[in-house]
Design an enzyme around this catalytic site. Structure first.
Site, short mmCIF file in Angstrom:
data_model
loop_
_atom_site.label_atom_id
_atom_site.label_comp_id
_atom_site.label_asym_id
_atom_site.label_seq_id
_atom_site.Cartn_x
_atom_site.Cartn_y
_atom_site.Cartn_z
N SER A 140 49.25 47.08 47.18
CA SER A 140 48.84 45.69 47.03
C SER A 140 49.64 45.05 45.91
CB SER A 140 47.34 45.60 46.71
OG SER A 140 46.97 44.30 46.29
N TYR A 154 40.14 47.80 41.64
CA TYR A 154 40.92 47.71 42.87
C TYR A 154 42.42 47.79 42.56
CZ TYR A 154 43.09 45.81 47.07
OH TYR A 154 43.90 45.63 48.17
#
Length: 250
Positions: A140, A154
């Protein structure tokens, strides 16, 4: 027989979208996720559209490590050869550190890193036996820098995954094995999972984002921010800007 790609987390979101595109490119699909009905529906739809490919699916919770290795090995038996494994399954939920949400953050860290490690182990076991293959991890843009609020765990888990992939890539160079390792850093992509969330900077729709991801994977590149514009530029900026400025981007 054509090439085979194994995709985890293929019942929704980017995993499902990638499966659709790879099917259109003539790949055989080995797809797995927790939701049987979604996998069956996807298989039926794609087989009706692309009669020349083969699709097999298996139910898999990537937190069940023993089952994960069994499923990967079973797919290898099914097809005789796995050309590419896409480590895609993950979760996006995390909370501010110290706010009493350790269980939520722990699950995110475990699924996005430890379960991804298990997937890499299972994939590389197959590729080493074959002496060929392509490991792809979906990281990501959040991995580029430590991020605040609900993004902290995250982003950290996705950064860990990116470093894991780089380490495996380094191993392949040392051992001079013909196994590719790609790390994909998607930017903001709107899928059914985040359909109700507020619009985010530089966000693209699922089709645009997934097409960019698949194009990067097909190129065999070691690392790619997708879509390349603006995320390759944003990624470099995130690494260099003061943390106070990066905070405003998250």
């Amino acid at each position: 027989m054509g090439k085979t790609v194994l995709i985890t987390g293929a019942s929704s979101g980017l995993g499902e979208a990638m499966a659709r595109i790879f099917a259109s490119l003539g790949y055989n699909l080995a797809i797995c996720a927790r939701r049987t009905e979604r996998l069956e529906q996807l298989k039926s739809e794609l087989m009706a559209r692309y009669a020349d490919i083969r699709i097999e699916y298996r139910v898999l919770d990537v937190a069940d490590y023993e089952a994960l290795f069994e499923v990967f090995d079973a797919f290898t038996t099914d097809f005789g050869h796995i050309d590419r494994v896409i480590v895609n399954a993950g979760v996006g939920e995390s909370r501010r550190i110290g706010k009493g949400r350790f269980d939520t953050n722990r699950r995110t860290a475990e699924i996005n890193f430890v379960s991804a490690l298990a997937q890499c182990e299972a994939a590389m076991k197959i590729f080493r036996a074959q002496n060929t293959g392509h490991l792809v991890v979906i990281s990501s843009m959040s991995a580029m820098r430590g991020l605040p609020k609900h993004m902290t765990t995250y982003g950290a888990s996705k950064a860990g995954l990116a470093y894991l992939a780089e380490g495996i890539r380094a191993d392949m160079l040392l051992e001079k094995l013909p196994i590719k390792v790609s790390t994909i850093y998607p930017g903001y992509i709107r899928t059914e999972i985040n359909t109700n969330a507020k619009p985010l900077p530089f966000e693209v729709d699922a089709d645009t984002g997934t097409q960019a991801i698949v194009a990067a994977i097909e190129s065999g590149v070691a690392e790619a921010c997708v879509p390349s514009l603006p995320w390759s530029i944003v990624g470099q900026a995130m690494k260099r800007l003061p943390l106070s400025v990066v905070n405003k981007m998250s």
